[in-house]
Design an enzyme around this catalytic site. Structure first.
Site, PDB file in Angstrom:
ATOM      1  N   ASP A  58      57.784  47.557   6.924  1.00  0.00           N
ATOM      2  CA  ASP A  58      57.863  49.000   7.131  1.00  0.00           C
ATOM      3  C   ASP A  58      56.913  49.375   8.272  1.00  0.00           C
ATOM      4  OD1 ASP A  58      58.928  51.612   5.942  1.00  0.00           O
ATOM      5  OD2 ASP A  58      56.781  51.960   5.734  1.00  0.00           O
TER       6      ASP A  58
ATOM      7  N   TYR B  51      53.315  58.934   8.824  1.00  0.00           N
ATOM      8  CA  TYR B  51      54.198  60.060   9.137  1.00  0.00           C
ATOM      9  C   TYR B  51      53.663  61.022  10.188  1.00  0.00           C
ATOM     10  CZ  TYR B  51      56.484  57.900   5.286  1.00  0.00           C
ATOM     11  OH  TYR B  51      57.080  56.955   4.493  1.00  0.00           O
TER      12      TYR B  51
ATOM     13  N   HIS C 128      65.377  48.101   1.197  1.00  0.00           N
ATOM     14  CA  HIS C 128      64.205  48.237   2.062  1.00  0.00           C
ATOM     15  C   HIS C 128      63.031  47.397   1.568  1.00  0.00           C
ATOM     16  CE1 HIS C 128      62.036  50.164   5.269  1.00  0.00           C
ATOM     17  NE2 HIS C 128      61.110  50.651   4.455  1.00  0.00           N
TER      18      HIS C 128
END
Length: 311
Positions: A101, A229, A289
């Site tokens: 990720d 983020y 994922h």
């Protein structure tokens, strides 16, 4: 699991936690979100059994690592600089990097700015991606997309705050295990996308959930929402955007990330090789994922086979 040792390293003014097992060439495992060192438990034991030294840190502000004084100012470059200091503290000059990720972005960023310290980069769930505002076309992304929602200061905090930590982690794991992009309607928040009665994936045990929840109860989500983020548009800060070491990408065919911004075409057409010319790509047909937790034996074998070719 009991063979894995836990220590702390003083890194740039913070005490960062590392989990470690084995001896031999060093393999650093860099987690994503909502993960921490624990997400690499299967891989660490496997590489140690294969003759490597497996090391998995918790990034600053994650898991058992110390929270920085101002988590909202954390950048990707902080994580890269932390990794360099960590390697120096441990006396490791050359390292195999394995990233999942956003940990993939840290691994590639490190390889770009410190190419002499990296033997290879293996990434799961995320390929090499360009960075900067122009690479994230907001006008083409639905307003309810989870990354956009979580970039807004205070919005995720308010959304998450409706639930206990265990429920937040459960919801994120459930949501990110799906094959659809998490996009909320105007009258919804991201946590509303998960049916409270929906079970977690069968490979994610109650013990796993409890371990993740306890660590996020300690660390909170402050740093996790900043990186990745709210720091996502940060640039690499280098001119030569080319990773020259041998690299491996492992992705699940059912990973929701493939539906983001033409990512599937970028990978399968070979466009990614413009930046990572020596790249091998492997897709796991049923993979989500979280391939390293979903199919640990397969992923372990792929990683070990690849690493052994480079010794």
């Amino acid at each position: 699991m009991e063979k894995i040792q836990h220590n702390y390293v003083d890194v740039r003014g913070l005490k960062l936690h590392i989990a470690e097992i084995g001896t031999g060439p060093a393999v650093f495992f860099l987690h994503g979100f909502p993960e921490i060192w624990y997400s690499w438990r299967h891989q660490m034991i496997a590489v140690a059994d294969a003759g490597f030294r497996g090391i998995a840190p918790d990034f600053r502000g994650y898991g058992l690592s110390e929270l920085p004084a101002e988590p909202e100012k954390t950048t990707f470059r902080d994580l890269v600089d932390d990794l360099l200091d960590m390697l120096d503290s441990l006396g490791i000059h050359q390292v195999f990097l394995v990233g999942k990720d956003f940990g993939a972005r840290v691994a590639y960023h490190f390889a770009l700015v410190h190419p002499d310290r990296v033997s290879t980069v293996v990434t799961l769930g995320v390929p090499f991606l360009l960075t900067g505002p122009e690479t994230f076309p907001r006008d083409l992304i639905p307003n309810g997309f989870y990354m956009l929602r979580w970039q807004e200061p205070g919005r995720a905090e308010k959304d998450f705050g409706r639930f206990d930590t265990k429920t937040v982690v459960k919801n994120i794991y459930t949501m990110f295990s799906g094959s659809e992009l998490p996009i909320a309607k105007d009258d919804e928040e991201i946590m509303d996308l998960v049916d409270p009665s929906a079970p977690v994936p069968d490979w994610f045990t109650g013990e796993d959930l409890a371990n993740y929840a306890s660590l996020y109860e300690k660390s909170s989500f402050r740093t996790a929402l900043q990186v990745p983020y709210r720091a996502w548009l940060e640039e690499y800060g280098v001119k030569d955007i080319k990773v020259k070491v041998p690299c491996l990408l492992v992705m699940g065919e059912k990973d929701y990330a493939l539906k983001f911004g033409g990512l599937e075409q970028y990978v399968k057409s070979g466009m990614v090789k413009e930046y990572v010319p020596n790249l091998e790509t492997i897709f796991l047909p049923e993979g989500s994922h979280f391939v390293q937790e979903q199919f640990p034996e397969q992923v372990n074998q792929l990683i070990i086979t690849f690493l052994k070719k480079l010794i």
